[in-house]
Design an enzyme around this catalytic site. Structure first.
Site, PDB file in Angstrom:
ATOM      1  N   GLU A 285      -9.124   8.463  74.248  1.00 14.39           N
ATOM      2  CA  GLU A 285      -9.594   7.762  75.449  1.00 14.39           C
ATOM      3  C   GLU A 285     -11.111   7.679  75.477  1.00 14.39           C
ATOM      4  O   GLU A 285     -11.773   8.521  76.094  1.00 14.39           O
ATOM      5  CB  GLU A 285      -9.082   8.468  76.713  1.00 14.39           C
ATOM      6  CG  GLU A 285      -7.589   8.313  76.910  1.00 14.39           C
ATOM      7  CD  GLU A 285      -7.100   8.818  78.258  1.00 14.39           C
ATOM      8  OE1 GLU A 285      -7.861   9.463  78.997  1.00 14.39           O
ATOM      9  OE2 GLU A 285      -5.917   8.554  78.564  1.00 14.39           O
ATOM     10  N   GLU A 377      -0.120   6.703  75.409  1.00 17.72           N
ATOM     11  CA  GLU A 377      -0.004   7.800  76.378  1.00 17.72           C
ATOM     12  C   GLU A 377       0.176   7.213  77.767  1.00 17.72           C
ATOM     13  O   GLU A 377      -0.489   6.245  78.134  1.00 17.72           O
ATOM     14  CB  GLU A 377      -1.271   8.670  76.350  1.00 17.72           C
ATOM     15  CG  GLU A 377      -1.202   9.841  77.324  1.00 17.72           C
ATOM     16  CD  GLU A 377      -2.510  10.630  77.410  1.00 17.72           C
ATOM     17  OE1 GLU A 377      -3.072  11.003  76.361  1.00 17.72           O
ATOM     18  OE2 GLU A 377      -2.963  10.858  78.552  1.00 17.72           O
TER      19      GLU A 377
HETATM   20  C1  IDC Z   1      -4.776  16.808  80.625  1.00 23.35           C
HETATM   21  C2  IDC Z   1      -3.739  17.907  80.590  1.00 23.35           C
HETATM   22  C3  IDC Z   1      -4.288  19.130  81.270  1.00 23.35           C
HETATM   23  C4  IDC Z   1      -5.620  19.479  80.631  1.00 23.35           C
HETATM   24  C5  IDC Z   1      -6.565  18.302  80.692  1.00 23.35           C
HETATM   25  C6  IDC Z   1      -7.909  18.548  80.012  1.00 23.35           C
HETATM   26  O1  IDC Z   1      -2.558  17.453  81.201  1.00 23.35           O
HETATM   27  O2  IDC Z   1      -3.383  20.218  81.151  1.00 23.35           O
HETATM   28  O3  IDC Z   1      -6.187  20.574  81.337  1.00 23.35           O
HETATM   29  O4  IDC Z   1      -5.970  17.202  80.048  1.00 23.35           O
HETATM   30  O5  IDC Z   1      -7.781  18.616  78.661  1.00 23.35           O
HETATM   31  C7  IDC Z   1      -5.481  11.823  79.967  1.00 23.35           C
HETATM   32  C8  IDC Z   1      -5.789  12.557  78.720  1.00 23.35           C
HETATM   33  C9  IDC Z   1      -5.049  13.861  78.637  1.00 23.35           C
HETATM   34  C10 IDC Z   1      -4.942  14.511  80.020  1.00 23.35           C
HETATM   35  C11 IDC Z   1      -4.098  13.584  80.895  1.00 23.35           C
HETATM   36  C12 IDC Z   1      -3.824  14.157  82.310  1.00 23.35           C
HETATM   37  O6  IDC Z   1      -5.564  11.792  77.537  1.00 23.35           O
HETATM   38  O7  IDC Z   1      -5.723  14.702  77.744  1.00 23.35           O
HETATM   39  O8  IDC Z   1      -4.279  15.734  79.868  1.00 23.35           O
HETATM   40  N1  IDC Z   1      -4.759  12.306  80.990  1.00 23.35           N
HETATM   41  O9  IDC Z   1      -5.022  14.354  82.996  1.00 23.35           O
HETATM   42  N2  IDC Z   1      -5.868  10.611  80.278  1.00 23.35           N
HETATM   43  C13 IDC Z   1      -5.452  10.325  81.515  1.00 23.35           C
HETATM   44  C14 IDC Z   1      -4.740  11.397  81.989  1.00 23.35           C
END
Ligand code: IDC
Length: 459
Positions: A285, A377
């Protein structure tokens, strides 16, 4: 006389060399072309061109297309090297599709502009031979090792027009799950859990999320490369596609990790080049960074992958957390107008159903006519990965992706203590990934969607 013979020998040598090295080494004796305008807008159009070789096998081909209207110009193309001279548009086969057996087809495509009526081409030649499609009896591809699994049925996938296509050149949608960060949840990826994904969920795809920061790859490049490879092997053994995700997130500029990306992808691409199940996602991202910076990153990482694994599909992250720019106030036009200079690639789109709704869906509907998209994702909840599941928005999204045949991976196939996870906390401490009691609300919804029949085309 002697001089004449010498001259003849010299000519033969030149002819021989041309025959060996020239792109038109073997002339086809027949060919068939299906030309389809897949979309058209004011002054522009997109066309798919399927060329079937009905003659002797060729190793290197040139397709010449005669455009009847002087206003018709090729703007960009895929799956071939495109050029134009006057009214003749030329497509030359590239590394992974340059060999065409008798009966084999190459699917290529182009975006063009026009000023008149945009009539269909009047003639096609393959290696100089007119394509009349007069020879019939096109043999279908060898079913090979079709064992009924997603990879067994579909084989090596490639991009055709705006779709992902299987070995029969037919569009397919791959549906599956994403791991959570493998630095935190490696206990969730084992024989029992991947068995459940393949057999109970009947999934097609496992995305392997390898964070780069946050205690990920940067802390132990060799160790994380091995972990990714071992999950790729687990997927392969069950006929699942594996999407290798270089999970950049913070910082948002993928160029921060450019050297790491080159090292990582050189290694995984070389190691997995012979496999049919691997797709590469080069930046999860990108955020706080321009499309031009992302494009520059992609154009440096993709050649590293191609050098080792020429035929694999590569997915490129997009601006604004892979929102095609929407979350940054932009949209897909910045990509359409300035695409990554590479073939066989797709663009990533991510959404979280409770946060991203109609305006994002309308962008995807529109962009899907012009760009190959992969939802690498998404979540059923809010963009934090938590909060309430939004069933209505998730259903609207998945119906749209099904209709557009856009592949997806859901965040996450894990027991993380957050509502986006598919399993109840503690599930990965045990060995039961199959009973309904281990699923969360999100897991139940996704398993219901993913386990419906794929009906992949086989001819
Ligand atoms: C989130 C995980 C969470 C973690 C956080 C930071 O669910 O447990 O603490 O990342 O690393 C994304 C990202 C993805 C995120 C997810 C939800 O690609 O890494 O995971 N998210 O926030 N993009 C939008 C949402």
């Amino acid at each position: 006389m002697k001089r004449f013979l010498a001259l003849l020998a010299a000519c033969a040598t030149i002819l021989g060399l041309t025959a060996l090295f020239g792109p038109q080494a073997v002339a086809a004796t027949g060919c068939k072309v299906d030309y389809t305008v897949t979309s058209q807008w004011a002054g522009g159009f997109q066309a798919g061109v399927k060329v079937t070789n009905l003659g002797a096998p060729v190793n290197g081909w040139t397709l010449a297309i005669t455009m009847p209207d002087p206003g018709q110009k090729v703007v960009q193309g895929w799956n071939a090297t495109w050029s134009q001279s006057g009214s003749t548009v030329t497509a030359v086969g590239i590394d992974w599709n340059r060999t065409l057996a008798t009966g084999a087809a190459a699917d290529v495509g182009m975006v063009g502009s026009f000023t008149g009526a945009n009539p269909k081409p009047t003639a096609f030649t393959l290696n100089g031979v007119a394509c009349t499609g007069s020879v019939d009896g096109t043999p279908s591809p060898d079913p090979g090792d079709d064992d009924g699994t997603p990879v067994g049925i579909n084989g090596q996938v490639h991009v055709c027009g705006v779709h992902l296509c299987n070995q029969y050149d037919r569009p397919i949608q791959l549906r599956g799950m994403s791991t959570h960060g493998i630095q935190w949840f490696s206990q969730c990826y084992n024989d029992a859990s991947v068995d459940a994904l393949a057999k109970d969920w009947k999934a097609d795809l496992l995305r392997v999320a390898m964070y780069v920061q946050e205690d990920g790859y940067e802390t132990d490049p060799a160790g994380f490369t091995n972990r990714v490879n071992s999950i790729v092997d687990m997927a392969e053994a069950r006929g699942l596609y594996a999407l290798i995700d270089f999970h950049t997130l913070t910082p948002g500029d993928p160029n921060f990790n450019l050297d790491r990306a080159k090292t990582f992808f050189a290694s995984v691409a070389a190691r997995n080049a012979g496999k049919k199940n691997v797709i590469y996602e080069i930046a999860n991202e990108p955020n706080g960074v321009s499309w031009t910076a992302i494009k520059s990153y992609a154009e440096q990482v993709i050649p590293v992958i191609r050098a080792a694994d020429p035929d694999a599909v590569v997915v490129v992250g997009t601006r604004g957390w892979s929102s095609l720019g929407v979350s940054d106030g932009s949209n897909e036009s910045e990509i359409v107008n300035n695409p990554v200079n590479a073939t066989n690639i797709m663009y990533a789109f991510h959404f979280y159903a409770a946060s991203h709704k109609d305006s994002y869906r309308s962008t995807v509907s529109r962009a899907a006519a012009q760009l190959p998209l992969f939802v690498t994702e998404f979540g059923t909840v809010s963009a934090t990965g938590g909060g309430a599941l939004d069933r209505a928005s998730t259903t609207a999204w998945l119906d749209l992706l099904d209709q557009l045949k856009i592949g997806y991976a859901n965040w996450t196939y894990s027991d993380a203590p957050e509502s986006s996870a598919a399993f109840q906390p503690g599930t990965c401490d045990g060995s039961d990934y199959s009973s309904s009691g281990v699923l969360t609300e999100s897991g139940t919804l996704l398993k219901g969607r993913i386990s419906t029949p794929d009906n992949f085309p086989t001819s």
